[in-house]
Design a protein around this motif. Structure first.
Motif, PDB file in Angstrom:
ATOM      1  N   ALA A 173      57.014 -60.717 -29.855  1.00  6.57           N
ATOM      2  CA  ALA A 173      57.189 -61.976 -30.576  1.00  6.57           C
ATOM      3  C   ALA A 173      57.502 -63.089 -29.588  1.00  6.57           C
ATOM      4  O   ALA A 173      57.946 -62.837 -28.463  1.00  6.57           O
ATOM      5  N   ILE A 174      57.260 -64.319 -30.025  1.00  2.00           N
ATOM      6  CA  ILE A 174      57.382 -65.484 -29.146  1.00  2.00           C
ATOM      7  C   ILE A 174      58.457 -66.422 -29.666  1.00  2.00           C
ATOM      8  O   ILE A 174      58.439 -66.816 -30.839  1.00  2.00           O
ATOM      9  N   ILE A 175      59.383 -66.797 -28.797  1.00  7.54           N
ATOM     10  CA  ILE A 175      60.389 -67.804 -29.124  1.00  7.54           C
ATOM     11  C   ILE A 175      59.823 -69.164 -28.740  1.00  7.54           C
ATOM     12  O   ILE A 175      59.573 -69.434 -27.562  1.00  7.54           O
ATOM     13  N   ALA A 176      59.594 -70.006 -29.719  1.00 11.31           N
ATOM     14  CA  ALA A 176      59.048 -71.346 -29.490  1.00 11.31           C
ATOM     15  C   ALA A 176      60.211 -72.303 -29.256  1.00 11.31           C
ATOM     16  O   ALA A 176      60.871 -72.733 -30.204  1.00 11.31           O
ATOM     17  N   GLN A 177      60.468 -72.617 -27.996  1.00 10.42           N
ATOM     18  CA  GLN A 177      61.626 -73.446 -27.654  1.00 10.42           C
ATOM     19  C   GLN A 177      61.225 -74.918 -27.539  1.00 10.42           C
ATOM     20  O   GLN A 177      60.518 -75.326 -26.620  1.00 10.42           O
ATOM     21  N   GLY A 178      61.697 -75.714 -28.491  1.00 10.54           N
ATOM     22  CA  GLY A 178      61.410 -77.140 -28.480  1.00 10.54           C
ATOM     23  C   GLY A 178      62.317 -77.897 -27.531  1.00 10.54           C
ATOM     24  O   GLY A 178      63.334 -77.380 -27.052  1.00 10.54           O
ATOM     25  N   ILE A 179      61.971 -79.145 -27.299  1.00 14.43           N
ATOM     26  CA  ILE A 179      62.705 -79.976 -26.349  1.00 14.43           C
ATOM     27  C   ILE A 179      64.127 -80.252 -26.824  1.00 14.43           C
ATOM     28  O   ILE A 179      65.008 -80.603 -26.028  1.00 14.43           O
ATOM     29  N   GLU A 180      64.397 -80.067 -28.122  1.00 19.78           N
ATOM     30  CA  GLU A 180      65.738 -80.329 -28.662  1.00 19.78           C
ATOM     31  C   GLU A 180      66.764 -79.286 -28.252  1.00 19.78           C
ATOM     32  O   GLU A 180      67.971 -79.507 -28.389  1.00 19.78           O
ATOM     33  N   ALA A 181      66.300 -78.144 -27.786  1.00 16.82           N
ATOM     34  CA  ALA A 181      67.188 -77.000 -27.554  1.00 16.82           C
ATOM     35  C   ALA A 181      68.224 -77.265 -26.473  1.00 16.82           C
ATOM     36  O   ALA A 181      67.950 -77.930 -25.470  1.00 16.82           O
ATOM     37  N   GLY A 182      69.415 -76.715 -26.669  1.00 18.08           N
ATOM     38  CA  GLY A 182      70.450 -76.780 -25.649  1.00 18.08           C
ATOM     39  C   GLY A 182      70.239 -75.704 -24.605  1.00 18.08           C
ATOM     40  O   GLY A 182      69.498 -74.742 -24.804  1.00 18.08           O
ATOM     41  N   GLY A 183      70.903 -75.854 -23.466  1.00 16.04           N
ATOM     42  CA  GLY A 183      70.775 -74.883 -22.398  1.00 16.04           C
ATOM     43  C   GLY A 183      69.478 -75.029 -21.640  1.00 16.04           C
ATOM     44  O   GLY A 183      68.786 -76.054 -21.734  1.00 16.04           O
ATOM     45  N   HIS A 184      69.118 -73.990 -20.897  1.00 18.84           N
ATOM     46  CA  HIS A 184      67.973 -74.076 -20.004  1.00 18.84           C
ATOM     47  C   HIS A 184      66.631 -74.012 -20.734  1.00 18.84           C
ATOM     48  O   HIS A 184      66.428 -73.163 -21.599  1.00 18.84           O
ATOM     49  N   SER A 274      71.836 -76.801 -12.190  1.00 21.54           N
ATOM     50  CA  SER A 274      71.319 -75.513 -11.713  1.00 21.54           C
ATOM     51  C   SER A 274      70.057 -75.579 -10.877  1.00 21.54           C
ATOM     52  O   SER A 274      69.708 -74.612 -10.213  1.00 21.54           O
ATOM     53  N   GLY A 275      69.347 -76.704 -10.934  1.00 28.37           N
ATOM     54  CA  GLY A 275      68.052 -76.790 -10.274  1.00 28.37           C
ATOM     55  C   GLY A 275      66.898 -76.596 -11.229  1.00 28.37           C
ATOM     56  O   GLY A 275      65.737 -76.765 -10.858  1.00 28.37           O
ATOM     57  N   ARG A 276      67.193 -76.253 -12.481  1.00 27.03           N
ATOM     58  CA  ARG A 276      66.190 -76.156 -13.543  1.00 27.03           C
ATOM     59  C   ARG A 276      66.617 -77.047 -14.707  1.00 27.03           C
ATOM     60  O   ARG A 276      67.811 -77.232 -14.936  1.00 27.03           O
ATOM     61  N   PRO A 277      65.653 -77.602 -15.447  1.00 21.21           N
ATOM     62  CA  PRO A 277      66.029 -78.473 -16.558  1.00 21.21           C
ATOM     63  C   PRO A 277      66.813 -77.735 -17.632  1.00 21.21           C
ATOM     64  O   PRO A 277      66.427 -76.638 -18.048  1.00 21.21           O
ATOM     65  N   ALA A 278      67.924 -78.325 -18.049  1.00 17.68           N
ATOM     66  CA  ALA A 278      68.772 -77.749 -19.084  1.00 17.68           C
ATOM     67  C   ALA A 278      69.437 -78.893 -19.843  1.00 17.68           C
ATOM     68  O   ALA A 278      69.776 -79.923 -19.244  1.00 17.68           O
ATOM     69  N   ARG A 279      69.619 -78.713 -21.145  1.00 18.28           N
ATOM     70  CA  ARG A 279      70.208 -79.776 -21.967  1.00 18.28           C
ATOM     71  C   ARG A 279      71.685 -79.513 -22.227  1.00 18.28           C
ATOM     72  O   ARG A 279      72.064 -78.418 -22.655  1.00 18.28           O
ATOM     73  N   GLY A 280      72.496 -80.523 -21.961  1.00 17.16           N
ATOM     74  CA  GLY A 280      73.923 -80.428 -22.223  1.00 17.16           C
ATOM     75  C   GLY A 280      74.501 -81.787 -22.537  1.00 17.16           C
ATOM     76  O   GLY A 280      73.808 -82.821 -22.486  1.00 17.16           O
ATOM     77  N   ILE A 281      75.772 -81.798 -22.865  1.00 16.68           N
ATOM     78  CA  ILE A 281      76.458 -83.051 -23.195  1.00 16.68           C
ATOM     79  C   ILE A 281      76.618 -83.884 -21.928  1.00 16.68           C
ATOM     80  O   ILE A 281      77.066 -83.386 -20.892  1.00 16.68           O
TER      81      ILE A 281
END
Length: 353
Positions: A173-184, A274-281
């Motif tokens: 199965a595939i997790i479709a991770q949108g741009i809204e997601a938190g974390g990496h 971290s050197g990779r895009p991740a979403r946080g406050i």
């Protein structure tokens, strides 16, 4: 496209998955989620094989239900002494401000699942019900070995191209991770152009183009959001930020306070931690580290510098340098025990049926 074999039906769970969230998820939280009928998860990307084994066994002691174990599949960083030195030079004022010593170099903190056999061999021995992959994919041989041992597999996609690679590899199965997601972000190649698709658009694309169950991830905080994603073709929804305030999570007091504050409404996708895009406050570290357009060291080398600064700041009672990962729906968090949150999500989902 109609998917005949539903991932959720095979596991016998509600269409809700607690995101793995390495450093935040705990055996207690995963077990409580699974006991409530959803799929709990452990994030072991920052753990050694022995630490991960202990987490799996601790979870299994608390539940006889299926749970997920997530691994990081990033490529090893290409060392660039000039880039790494420039990044440390850029952060030097922050080290001085905190009275911390500037390191002479950066260490690779988190070896990936692709490096060595320790974690792979441990998974074959422990056999959790589900194994999920982030940042890419292991070899087809490893995927088939996990499946042959009875484990279902998941992998994160942020684009149709990545989803096609996951389907071709035979992942369940595939997790479709949108741009809204938190974390990496789960992008396979952090240097490639990111389309930054929303969860809704990505789910709809994958539901029409791939022959695998699709799990929506990103910005989903309640049963209404889950219902919307199911209507778009998802088989289930994965929620991360929604579970961070649960008492079973490892989030510290500063993290919890940030989620309850007005700052939770301002998140930033950034690579400076971290050197990779991740979403946080958004906080002071992000604002300072992003100033000047200096390229961060590669993942996970940049994490070494950030964690040193976090530690120095926390010792002074300052959490303005901490990585408080959160999605764009963070302002909608609720402080509920993990099991109660699952029940609440299902009540909200079923109320619109």
């Amino acid at each position: 496209m109609i998917v005949v074999d539903s991932f959720i039906d095979r596991l016998g769970i509600h269409p809700v998955i607690q995101a793995p969230m390495a450093g935040v998820s705990t055996p207690k939280m995963a077990a409580e989620v699974s006991n409530a009928g959803a799929l709990g998860s452990l994030g072991i990307g920052s753990s050694t094989a022995d630490q991960a084994r202990q987490m799996i066994r601790a979870t299994r002691a608390l539940t006889d239900r299926p749970f997920n174990v997530n691994v990081f599949c990033h490529a090893r960083p290409v060392r660039d002494a000039q880039r790494e030195a420039a990044w440390l030079k850029h952060l030097e004022p922050l080290f001085h401000e905190l009275g911390a010593e500037v390191p002479n170099g950066l260490t690779e903190l988190y070896p990936g699942f692709l490096d060595g056999n320790d974690v792979f061999d441990m998974l074959l021995e422990e056999r959790p019900a589900v194994v999920s992959f982030h940042f890419g994919l292991p070899s087809g041989e490893r995927i088939r070995a996990l499946q042959s041992a009875g484990m279902l597999t998941l992998a994160t996609a942020t684009s149709l191209h990545e989803a096609a690679l996951i389907e071709e590899a035979g992942v369940d199965a595939i997790i479709a991770q949108g741009i809204e997601a938190g974390g990496h972000r789960g992008v396979f190649d952090a240097s490639a152009e990111d389309q930054r698709l929303s969860t809704a658009v990505l789910v709809r694309l994958l539901a029409r183009r791939v022959n695998r169950p699709v799990i929506a991830a990103g910005g989903i905080m309640d049963g209404q959001g889950i219902r919307a994603m199911l209507a778009l073709g998802a088989s289930a929804a994965q929620l991360g930020t929604a579970f961070i305030p649960c008492p079973e999570s490892r989030a510290d007091a500063g993290y919890r306070a940030a989620l309850k504050s007005e700052r939770a409404g301002i998140t930033r996708l950034t690579s400076v931690f971290s050197g990779r895009p991740a979403r946080g406050i958004l906080n002071r570290f992000v604002a300072c580290a992003e100033a000047g357009c200096v390229e961060p060291a590669a993942y996970p080398l940049a994490y070494d510098a950030a964690k040193r600064l976090m530690g120095a700041a926390i010792r002074q009672g300052n959490d303005a340098f901490s990585a408080h990962w959160a999605g764009q729906g963070a302002s909608l968090v609720r402080e509920l025990p993990a099991g109660r949150l699952v029940y609440t999500l299902m009540e909200e989902l079923n109320a619109g049926s």
